[in-house]
Design a protein around this motif. Structure first.
Motif, short mmCIF file in Angstrom:
data_model
loop_
_atom_site.label_atom_id
_atom_site.label_comp_id
_atom_site.label_asym_id
_atom_site.label_seq_id
_atom_site.Cartn_x
_atom_site.Cartn_y
_atom_site.Cartn_z
N UNK A 143 -27.42 48.56 -30.72
CA UNK A 143 -26.06 48.09 -30.99
C UNK A 143 -25.34 47.51 -29.77
N UNK A 144 -25.77 47.88 -28.56
CA UNK A 144 -25.12 47.37 -27.35
C UNK A 144 -25.82 46.15 -26.76
N UNK A 145 -26.93 45.71 -27.34
CA UNK A 145 -27.69 44.60 -26.76
C UNK A 145 -26.86 43.34 -26.60
N UNK A 146 -26.16 42.94 -27.66
CA UNK A 146 -25.44 41.66 -27.64
C UNK A 146 -24.43 41.62 -26.50
N UNK A 147 -23.64 42.66 -26.38
CA UNK A 147 -22.60 42.68 -25.34
C UNK A 147 -23.22 42.61 -23.94
N UNK A 148 -24.28 43.36 -23.71
CA UNK A 148 -24.86 43.42 -22.36
C UNK A 148 -25.66 42.16 -22.02
N UNK A 149 -26.31 41.56 -23.02
CA UNK A 149 -26.98 40.28 -22.75
C UNK A 149 -25.95 39.23 -22.38
N UNK A 150 -24.82 39.22 -23.05
CA UNK A 150 -23.76 38.27 -22.71
C UNK A 150 -23.27 38.49 -21.28
N UNK A 151 -23.13 39.73 -20.88
CA UNK A 151 -22.71 40.04 -19.51
C UNK A 151 -23.70 39.44 -18.51
N UNK A 152 -24.99 39.62 -18.78
CA UNK A 152 -26.01 39.09 -17.88
C UNK A 152 -25.99 37.57 -17.83
N UNK A 153 -25.84 36.94 -19.00
CA UNK A 153 -25.81 35.47 -19.04
C UNK A 153 -24.57 34.93 -18.33
N UNK A 154 -23.44 35.59 -18.52
CA UNK A 154 -22.22 35.16 -17.84
C UNK A 154 -22.36 35.27 -16.33
N UNK A 155 -23.18 36.21 -15.87
CA UNK A 155 -23.42 36.37 -14.43
C UNK A 155 -24.46 35.38 -13.93
#
Length: 368
Positions: A81-93
């Protein structure tokens, strides 16, 4: 980038998380990589993991890990359930991303992540580790070399202990809405392995059913409703004209393991997994071929199929380690890897399985 590819692992709880069971042992054994940061929900547990594996930085905020200048790759190893949010964080970085399968809770989230990653100018790797199994790579080569002639059919049967008793913190694995359940995890990895070896489904028919409607919550005396299937049957014809069948059976016991049989004009190849293995992507496999009526002979896996240090040539770190080597090839040489587009297609295959079962008809999985 430094000589070593530097990795930050999000989801590295010291109490047996996938990050500490598979990712960090694999990274520690690979000279091409260095684990430089870990993140968990609490700084204390992150520091404990960092101390155990000799990692320099420990965080309770995953964004701090992703934005740290020493991190080249962010590995997302938390609950689905947390994958989407954390992948976005990585991509934004602006970091390369390795995300465990499933990519997201559902296909809509997976589509958004795939689009974001494609436009981000970074390498994005999905953790469909069965594609990196030495046994399955050897199997694929033997098929392509014509060892059994034209493949006619295949059948994969996996009887797995799908946890009829769970602690309170793990009951999410029985909730279909979380995206982390028997169909998506052992089912998704099994279907992906079959399709990678033999071709995508051109059409399929499926039955999904929940035979055990509630599980016991350990230590509480309470029950938890199971809204995800514990029985999955899929049959159809692959785009390569191979007739295929898959059965994933969530046994209340330890299960009987897995047998994946591939039948050709000249003979058969069979992959086996011992009872107790939770998935084709993480268990030790063996390869066999028919040499006479009812007679199976083991097939040797030459050493070059492993390509990793002997310390991680078994158990969960093996395929994860080989996944990281593929990631290194993608980062340094542009080599292809199973990416978020691959994951999106597999999410769509699982959608077709569910829709076929609900509608009682044969379907063609959406692609592209």
């Amino acid at each position: 980038m430094a000589d070593k590819i530097r990795v930050g692992v999000i989801g590295a709880n010291p109490q047996g998380s996938w990050g500490t069971v598979a990712h960090l042992p694999a990274l520690a054994a690979l000279p091409e990589f260095e684990a430089v940061a870990v993140a968990t929900n609490h700084r204390e547990t992150a520091q404990e993991t960092a101390g155990k594996f000799g990692v320099r930085h420990a965080f309770s905020d995953p964004r701090e890990l992703a934005e740290h200048p020493e991190v080249d790759v962010v590995s997302v190893c938390v609950r689905v359930p947390a994958h989407a949010e954390l992948v976005k964080v990585a991509l934004e970085a602006g970091k390369h991303v390795y995300c465990e399968w499933p990519l997201a809770k559902n296909t809509s989230e997976a589509l958004a992540l795939s689009k974001a990653a494609e436009g981000g100018g970074v390498v994005h790797k999905i953790g469909l580790q069965a594609r990196h199994s030495p046994v399955l790579e050897r199997l694929r080569d033997l098929i392509e070399e014509g060892r059994i002639g034209r493949v006619l059919s295949c059948a994969l049967n996996h009887s797995v202990d799908w946890m009829p008793v769970l602690p309170p913190g793990m009951t999410y694995l029985q909730d279909f809405s979380t995206g982390a359940h028997m169909l998506s995890i052992p089912g998704g990895h099994s279907i992906d392995a079959l399709c990678w070896l033999l071709g995508e489904f051109g059409e399929l028919s499926a039955t999904v059913k929940t035979q055990i409607p509630e599980i016991d919550v350990a230590g509480t005396g309470e029950k938890f409703p199971r809204t995800s299937p514990d029985q999955v049957l899929v049959n159809g014809v692959l785009e390569t004209a191979v007739v295929a069948g898959i059965r994933i059976q969530g046994a209340p016991s330890h299960g009987t393991g897995m047998v994946f049989e591939i039948n050709g004009e000249k003979g058969d190849l069979v992959v086996k997994m011992a009872p107790g293995g939770r998935g084709i992507q993480m268990a030790d496999l063996s390869l066999w071929e028919t040499t006479g009526p009812g007679e199976l002979t083991p097939v040797e896996i030459p050493g070059h199929y492993y390509g990793v240090p002997k310390a991680i040539r078994s158990g969960p770190p093996l395929n994860v380690g080989r996944s990281y080597l593929a990631l290194a090839g993608a980062i340094r040489d542009g080599a292809p890897v199973p990416d978020f587009g691959t994951a999106l297609n597999r999410h769509r295959t699982l959608d077709a399985v569910v829709q076929s079962a609900e509608q009682g008809r044969r379907l063609r999985p959406e692609k592209g």
